[in-house]
Design an enzyme around this catalytic site. Sequence first.
Site, PDB file in Angstrom:
ATOM      1  N   VAL A  60       0.870  -1.182   0.000  1.00 27.78           N
ATOM      2  CA  VAL A  60       0.000   0.000   0.000  1.00 27.78           C
ATOM      3  C   VAL A  60       0.905   1.230   0.000  1.00 27.78           C
ATOM      4  CG1 VAL A  60      -1.753   1.300   1.290  1.00 27.78           C
ATOM      5  CG2 VAL A  60      -1.768  -1.218   1.338  1.00 27.78           C
ATOM      6  N   ASP A 115      -8.887  12.413  -0.098  1.00 31.95           N
ATOM      7  CA  ASP A 115      -8.156  13.622   0.278  1.00 31.95           C
ATOM      8  C   ASP A 115      -7.903  13.536   1.788  1.00 31.95           C
ATOM      9  OD1 ASP A 115      -7.254  16.095   0.982  1.00 31.95           O
ATOM     10  OD2 ASP A 115      -8.680  17.195  -0.278  1.00 31.95           O
ATOM     11  N   ASN A 142       3.792   7.638   2.690  1.00 35.23           N
ATOM     12  CA  ASN A 142       4.551   8.664   1.982  1.00 35.23           C
ATOM     13  C   ASN A 142       3.803   9.996   1.897  1.00 35.23           C
ATOM     14  OD1 ASN A 142       6.467   9.633  -0.319  1.00 35.23           O
ATOM     15  ND2 ASN A 142       4.425   9.696  -1.221  1.00 35.23           N
ATOM     16  N   TYR A 209       5.337  22.256   9.415  1.00 32.65           N
ATOM     17  CA  TYR A 209       5.824  21.060   8.708  1.00 32.65           C
ATOM     18  C   TYR A 209       6.917  20.382   9.536  1.00 32.65           C
ATOM     19  CZ  TYR A 209       8.066  18.251   5.035  1.00 32.65           C
ATOM     20  OH  TYR A 209       8.614  17.216   4.299  1.00 32.65           O
ATOM     21  N   LYS A 213       6.820  16.525  11.104  1.00 30.57           N
ATOM     22  CA  LYS A 213       7.781  15.454  10.803  1.00 30.57           C
ATOM     23  C   LYS A 213       8.502  15.007  12.089  1.00 30.57           C
ATOM     24  CE  LYS A 213       7.049  14.928   6.410  1.00 30.57           C
ATOM     25  NZ  LYS A 213       6.615  13.678   5.781  1.00 30.57           N
ATOM     26  N   THR A 244      11.243  17.049  -6.591  1.00 32.07           N
ATOM     27  CA  THR A 244       9.815  16.720  -6.775  1.00 32.07           C
ATOM     28  C   THR A 244       9.013  18.016  -6.802  1.00 32.07           C
ATOM     29  OG1 THR A 244       9.303  16.693  -4.429  1.00 32.07           O
ATOM     30  CG2 THR A 244      10.038  14.598  -5.384  1.00 32.07           C
TER      31      THR A 244
HETATM   32  N1  LIG Z   1      10.662  16.228  -1.954  1.00 29.89           N
HETATM   33  C1  LIG Z   1      11.436  16.496  -0.939  1.00 29.89           C
HETATM   34  O1  LIG Z   1      12.416  17.247  -1.064  1.00 29.89           O
HETATM   35  C2  LIG Z   1      11.176  15.839   0.394  1.00 29.89           C
HETATM   36  C3  LIG Z   1      12.144  15.959   1.401  1.00 29.89           C
HETATM   37  C4  LIG Z   1      11.908  15.355   2.639  1.00 29.89           C
HETATM   38  C5  LIG Z   1      10.739  14.648   2.844  1.00 29.89           C
HETATM   39  N2  LIG Z   1       9.811  14.561   1.853  1.00 29.89           N
HETATM   40  C6  LIG Z   1       8.574  13.820   2.137  1.00 29.89           C
HETATM   41  O2  LIG Z   1       8.357  12.843   1.146  1.00 29.89           O
HETATM   42  C7  LIG Z   1       6.960  12.626   0.955  1.00 29.89           C
HETATM   43  C8  LIG Z   1       6.620  12.741  -0.513  1.00 29.89           C
HETATM   44  O3  LIG Z   1       6.938  14.030  -0.962  1.00 29.89           O
HETATM   45  P1  LIG Z   1       7.022  14.409  -2.506  1.00 29.89           P
HETATM   46  O4  LIG Z   1       8.077  15.422  -2.619  1.00 29.89           O
HETATM   47  O5  LIG Z   1       7.076  13.192  -3.333  1.00 29.89           O
HETATM   48  O6  LIG Z   1       5.607  15.138  -2.711  1.00 29.89           O
HETATM   49  P2  LIG Z   1       4.841  15.495  -4.051  1.00 29.89           P
HETATM   50  O7  LIG Z   1       5.709  15.338  -5.248  1.00 29.89           O
HETATM   51  O8  LIG Z   1       4.201  16.810  -3.797  1.00 29.89           O
HETATM   52  O9  LIG Z   1       3.701  14.363  -4.137  1.00 29.89           O
HETATM   53  C9  LIG Z   1       2.727  14.316  -3.146  1.00 29.89           C
HETATM   54  C10 LIG Z   1       1.809  13.124  -3.356  1.00 29.89           C
HETATM   55  O10 LIG Z   1       0.899  13.125  -2.263  1.00 29.89           O
HETATM   56  C11 LIG Z   1      -0.420  13.273  -2.745  1.00 29.89           C
HETATM   57  N3  LIG Z   1      -1.188  14.173  -1.901  1.00 29.89           N
HETATM   58  C12 LIG Z   1      -0.879  15.448  -1.561  1.00 29.89           C
HETATM   59  N4  LIG Z   1      -1.838  15.947  -0.758  1.00 29.89           N
HETATM   60  C13 LIG Z   1      -2.763  14.973  -0.602  1.00 29.89           C
HETATM   61  C14 LIG Z   1      -3.971  14.887   0.100  1.00 29.89           C
HETATM   62  N5  LIG Z   1      -4.478  15.927   0.771  1.00 29.89           N
HETATM   63  N6  LIG Z   1      -4.665  13.725   0.048  1.00 29.89           N
HETATM   64  C15 LIG Z   1      -4.212  12.681  -0.678  1.00 29.89           C
HETATM   65  N7  LIG Z   1      -3.063  12.716  -1.363  1.00 29.89           N
HETATM   66  C16 LIG Z   1      -2.343  13.849  -1.334  1.00 29.89           C
HETATM   67  C17 LIG Z   1      -0.304  13.856  -4.125  1.00 29.89           C
HETATM   68  O11 LIG Z   1      -1.495  13.487  -4.817  1.00 29.89           O
HETATM   69  P3  LIG Z   1      -2.035  14.307  -6.100  1.00 29.89           P
HETATM   70  O12 LIG Z   1      -1.005  14.046  -7.155  1.00 29.89           O
HETATM   71  O13 LIG Z   1      -3.333  13.720  -6.413  1.00 29.89           O
HETATM   72  O14 LIG Z   1      -2.058  15.730  -5.669  1.00 29.89           O
HETATM   73  C18 LIG Z   1       0.980  13.188  -4.615  1.00 29.89           C
HETATM   74  O15 LIG Z   1       0.703  11.895  -5.055  1.00 29.89           O
HETATM   75  C19 LIG Z   1       6.261  13.650   1.841  1.00 29.89           C
HETATM   76  O16 LIG Z   1       5.869  13.035   3.040  1.00 29.89           O
HETATM   77  C20 LIG Z   1       7.323  14.687   2.100  1.00 29.89           C
HETATM   78  O17 LIG Z   1       7.124  15.366   3.306  1.00 29.89           O
HETATM   79  C21 LIG Z   1       9.994  15.131   0.631  1.00 29.89           C
END
Ligand SMILES: NC(=O)c1ccc[n+]([C@@H]2O[C@H](COP(=O)([O-])OP(=O)(O)OC[C@H]3O[C@@H](n4cnc5c(N)ncnc54)[C@H](OP(=O)(O)O)[C@@H]3O)[C@@H](O)[C@H]2O)c1
Length: 332
Positions: A60, A115, A142, A209, A213, A244
Site C-alpha cells: 500500500v 483527500d 509517503n 511542517y 515530521k 519533486t
Molecule cells: N521532496 C522532498 O524534497 C522531500 C524531502 C523530505 C521529505 N519529503 C517527504 O516525502 C513525501 C513525498 O513528498 P514528494 O516530494 O514526493 O511530494 P509530491 O511530489 O508533492 O507528491 C505528493 C503526493 O501526495 C499526494 N497528496 C498530496 N496531498 C494529498 C492529500 N491531501 N490527500 C491525498 N493525497 C495527497 C499527491 O497526490 P495528487 O497528485 O493527487 O495531488 C501526490 O501523489 C512527503 O511526506 C514529504 O514530506 C519530501
Amino acid sequence: MDKIADIWDSVPRGAQWALGAIGALYAASWATTLLYFAMDTFLLSGTNLRKYGKKGTWAVVTGASDGLGKEFATQLASKGFNLVLVSRTQSKLDTLAKELEAKYAGVQTKTLAMDFSQDKDADYDRLAQLIKGLDVGILINNVGQSHSIPVPFLETAREELQNIVTINCLGTLKVTQVVAPLLVQRKKGLILTMGSFAGVTPTPYLATYSGSKAFLQHWNSAMAEELKSQGVDAHLVVSYLVTTAMSKIRRTSLLIPNPKQFVRAALGKIGLGAGELFPYTYTPWWSHSAFKFVVDNTVGMYSSISVWFNLRMHVDIRQRALKKAAREAKKA
Ligand SMILES: NC(=O)c1ccc[n+]([C@@H]2O[C@H](COP(=O)([O-])OP(=O)(O)OC[C@H]3O[C@@H](n4cnc5c(N)ncnc54)[C@H](OP(=O)(O)O)[C@@H]3O)[C@@H](O)[C@H]2O)c1
C-alpha cells in the site's frame, strides 16, 4: 611543546594511565561510529524486500500519484509486488495503475482516491474494505504536505497548518491503524514512513511542517518497538531535498537526488541506521547521510547554530519565492 611535556610529567602515574585510557576509549568509540557510518552508507545492503513478501504480495503506497510515492510504487511493481495506490486525484491514479500493469507483467493494482486533509472516517473505511482479504506485506506512508512557501509561523494560514497536521500526522496514523493489523496477522511486514531533515533540525519558516515530521519521528520509533516482537519492521526514512513538485527543485546536484535515485536507496538500505539519533530510522541517500553525519559530529543537528542557519536559508527562499510571485502577477 616542552611545557606540555613538563605538565604531563607532573601528573601522577595513575592519573596518566586513566587519562590515556579515557582518550583511547573516546578515539575507539569515534572510529567505530565512523566505521559503522561508512559501512552503512557506502557498503552494506539493507534488509531484503523478500523478507516481507513474494511476488504477488501487496504493497500500500500513500501519496502514490506523484514524486516519491509514484517512484516507490514503480520500483515495488518492478520487484513483482501488487500495488494499492492511494492519493487525491483519481485520474492520476488510473494513469499510473495502467502504466504499472502494462510495464510489469502479472502486477495487479487497486486505486483509492481520498483527500487526507478531509479526515473522513468513510475514506479509511473504504481503504479497509479495499485491502480486506489481500496478502498485504508493505505499507509506504509517503503522503505529506509542506508549506506552499516558507512562512513565519504567525503568518501561516490556518487552513495550511490544519492541512499539514491532518495529512502528515493524522493521515499517517490512521492509515497505519488500518493496514498494520494485516501485517501483524501474517507475522511479517514492513512499514516505511517518510520523515525529513525538517523533522530532525527545527526549521523556522516551516515550523508546522517541521513539527509534523518531528511528531512522526517519535511516533515511529515508539510504534516500531511495539511491532518488532510481532514480526513487523517499521522505519522512518529521513530525507533532505529531492527533485519533486513539493521541493520545487528540478535539477539534481550533489545533495539533491531525483526520486528514482532516492527510492532505490530507500528500498536498498532498509533499516541501516548506524549513527542515527533515533532507533528505527535511516537516511538512505549517501550525501544526505554524509551531510547529517558531519553536522551531527560538529555543530550538531539540534544546535542553535543549525537552527539559525535554517532560519537564514528559509528567509532567503521566502524572499525569492515572493519576488517570483510578484513577477508572475505582473505578467498576468
Ligand atoms: N521532496 C522532498 O524534497 C522531500 C524531502 C523530505 C521529505 N519529503 C517527504 O516525502 C513525501 C513525498 O513528498 P514528494 O516530494 O514526493 O511530494 P509530491 O511530489 O508533492 O507528491 C505528493 C503526493 O501526495 C499526494 N497528496 C498530496 N496531498 C494529498 C492529500 N491531501 N490527500 C491525498 N493525497 C495527497 C499527491 O497526490 P495528487 O497528485 O493527487 O495531488 C501526490 O501523489 C512527503 O511526506 C514529504 O514530506 C519530501
